[in-house]
Design a protein around this motif. Structure first.
Motif, short mmCIF file in Angstrom:
data_model
loop_
_atom_site.label_atom_id
_atom_site.label_comp_id
_atom_site.label_asym_id
_atom_site.label_seq_id
_atom_site.Cartn_x
_atom_site.Cartn_y
_atom_site.Cartn_z
N GLU A 109 64.05 3.23 21.57
CA GLU A 109 65.46 3.62 21.52
C GLU A 109 65.71 4.89 22.35
N ALA A 110 64.80 5.85 22.25
CA ALA A 110 64.96 7.07 23.03
C ALA A 110 64.93 6.78 24.53
N ALA A 111 64.03 5.88 24.95
CA ALA A 111 63.94 5.52 26.37
C ALA A 111 65.20 4.82 26.83
N GLY A 144 70.71 5.63 29.78
CA GLY A 144 72.14 5.39 29.75
C GLY A 144 72.54 4.09 29.11
N ILE A 145 71.61 3.46 28.39
CA ILE A 145 71.86 2.19 27.72
C ILE A 145 72.21 2.48 26.26
N ASP A 146 73.33 1.96 25.79
CA ASP A 146 73.73 2.17 24.40
C ASP A 146 72.83 1.36 23.47
N VAL A 147 72.57 1.92 22.29
CA VAL A 147 71.77 1.25 21.27
C VAL A 147 72.58 1.19 19.98
N ALA A 148 72.65 0.00 19.40
CA ALA A 148 73.34 -0.19 18.13
C ALA A 148 72.38 -0.84 17.15
N HIS A 149 72.77 -0.82 15.87
CA HIS A 149 71.92 -1.41 14.83
C HIS A 149 72.72 -2.40 13.99
N THR A 160 74.83 -2.68 26.10
CA THR A 160 74.42 -2.31 24.75
C THR A 160 73.31 -3.23 24.27
N ILE A 161 72.26 -2.66 23.74
CA ILE A 161 71.20 -3.42 23.09
C ILE A 161 71.30 -3.15 21.59
N SER A 162 71.49 -4.21 20.82
CA SER A 162 71.58 -4.10 19.37
C SER A 162 70.26 -4.53 18.74
N LEU A 163 69.77 -3.73 17.82
CA LEU A 163 68.50 -3.98 17.14
C LEU A 163 68.75 -4.16 15.65
N ALA A 164 67.84 -4.89 15.00
CA ALA A 164 68.02 -5.18 13.59
C ALA A 164 67.85 -3.96 12.71
N ALA A 165 67.07 -2.99 13.17
CA ALA A 165 66.82 -1.80 12.35
C ALA A 165 66.34 -0.68 13.26
N PRO A 166 66.50 0.57 12.84
CA PRO A 166 66.02 1.70 13.65
C PRO A 166 64.52 1.88 13.52
N GLY A 167 63.74 0.85 13.91
CA GLY A 167 62.30 0.89 13.71
C GLY A 167 61.50 1.07 14.97
N ALA A 168 62.15 1.40 16.08
CA ALA A 168 61.44 1.59 17.35
C ALA A 168 61.97 2.84 18.03
N ALA A 197 54.90 -11.21 12.69
CA ALA A 197 56.25 -10.83 12.26
C ALA A 197 56.44 -9.32 12.23
N GLU A 198 55.36 -8.60 11.94
CA GLU A 198 55.49 -7.14 11.82
C GLU A 198 55.77 -6.46 13.15
N ARG A 199 55.50 -7.14 14.27
CA ARG A 199 55.72 -6.53 15.58
C ARG A 199 57.08 -6.88 16.19
N VAL A 200 57.72 -7.92 15.68
CA VAL A 200 58.90 -8.47 16.34
C VAL A 200 60.17 -8.00 15.63
N MET A 201 61.09 -7.44 16.41
CA MET A 201 62.37 -6.94 15.90
C MET A 201 63.49 -7.70 16.59
N ALA A 202 64.40 -8.26 15.81
CA ALA A 202 65.52 -8.99 16.40
C ALA A 202 66.35 -8.05 17.27
N GLY A 203 66.78 -8.57 18.41
CA GLY A 203 67.63 -7.80 19.30
C GLY A 203 68.50 -8.71 20.13
N VAL A 204 69.62 -8.19 20.59
CA VAL A 204 70.50 -8.90 21.52
C VAL A 204 71.05 -7.89 22.50
N VAL A 205 71.54 -8.39 23.62
CA VAL A 205 72.11 -7.52 24.63
C VAL A 205 73.55 -7.93 24.89
N ARG A 206 74.39 -6.95 25.08
CA ARG A 206 75.79 -7.20 25.45
C ARG A 206 76.00 -6.62 26.85
#
Length: 290
Positions: free
Chosen positions: A156-158, A163-168, A144-152, A116-125
């Protein structure tokens, strides 16, 4: 050793992989051997109103083994029915795992596999389709890739560099159910009737209302009015990949991940979902050839 590995080379995996590679991130696409050979030989052809038209040479492999070295991030971009088989191609423990699948139940599968500590919920639009094994058509100027928290932060920088948007989102539930609540009505209504959204808006909205109630029982805290406004803003011609898969007779469609998952969650909370139940049954009948 790749900084980012992407499991799956469909429209999402190939597009994200191509743009990460083009921006300088060491990226590997993990896919079937025949597809990997095609991608290594031809690269990925991208047609996009956002990224332009180009061909990107990519690192494509059938497996990611321990001998390949550590991987900072693994993006999982296969369809839900393929997840169990696809995970057999991964024999490393990535720093972070971000699923980009439709549905909600895959998160527990990945947490069991990687912790569980390695897996972060995400979705793509995104609106994109694969025109061939090595050809992606990106139909609208958003990704846009949305992540559950700013933990990566490195991932996110990559993504942003590419040119891919990141949301939380506020939580795993909020991220996953916000996507499913937007998608379920559109997918089930268009697939059940084999018709575009303009012909089935009433059904789509009825399902969306039910899914919001279920999602909020699961802790998502969604805004029904905002979600319905977004659904109403879609053009009459809007459709879904579920409809396309049912029409094509694809046995690996996402009905279970999109529709049945809602029904299972509703049952956990003893919530009525008559419209969703009806459309799931109708799509299942069509998928069975009825």
């Amino acid at each position: 050793m790749p900084d980012v590995a992407i499991l799956g080379s469909g429209a999402v995996g190939a597009l994200v992989g191509a743009e990460l590679t083009r921006s300088g991130t060491t990226t590997a696409l993990i896919t079937r051997e025949a597809t990997a050979q095609t991608l290594r030989r031809e690269g990925v052809t991208v047609e996009s109103p956002r990224f332009g038209d180009h061909v990107v040479s990519v690192d494509a492999r059938p497996r990611l083994d321990a001998g390949d070295g550590p991987v900072d991030a693994l993006l999982v971009a296969v369809k839900a029915p393929h997840l169990a088989d696809a995970l057999q191609r991964i024999a490393v423990e990535p720093g972070v795992v971000v699923p980009l699948l439709n549905g909600v139940e895959h998160l527990a599968v990945l947490q069991d596999r990687f912790g569980a500590e390695r897996v972060m919920a995400g979705v793509v639009r995104v609106q994109a389709h694969r025109a061939g094994p090595a050809h992606v058509v990106h139909r609208a100027p958003f990704l846009t890739i949305s992540l559950a928290a700013p933990g990566a932060p490195a991932l996110e920088a990559a993504l942003r560099r590419a040119g891919i948007d990141v949301a939380h989102g506020a939580s795993d539930a909020a991220v996953l159910w916000s996507k499913l609540a937007r998608l379920a009505g559109l997918a089930l209504a268009t697939a059940a009737a084999d018709a575009p959204l303009g012909d089935v808006r009433g059904d789509a909205e009825a399902v969306a209302r039910e899914v919001v109630v279920v999602a909020n029982a699961e802790g998502a805290e969604l805004d029904e009015a905002a979600l319905l406004a977004e659904l109403r803003g879609l053009p009459d011609a809007a459709s879904s990949s579920l409809r396309a898969d049912i029409v094509a007779g694809a046995g690996d469609n996402e009905l279970d991940a999109i529709g049945a998952a809602v029904l299972r969650a509703a049952a956990r909370h003893d919530l009525p979902t008559p419209h969703t139940q009806d459309l799931v049954a109708r799509v299942a009948t069509r998928a069975a050839g009825g």
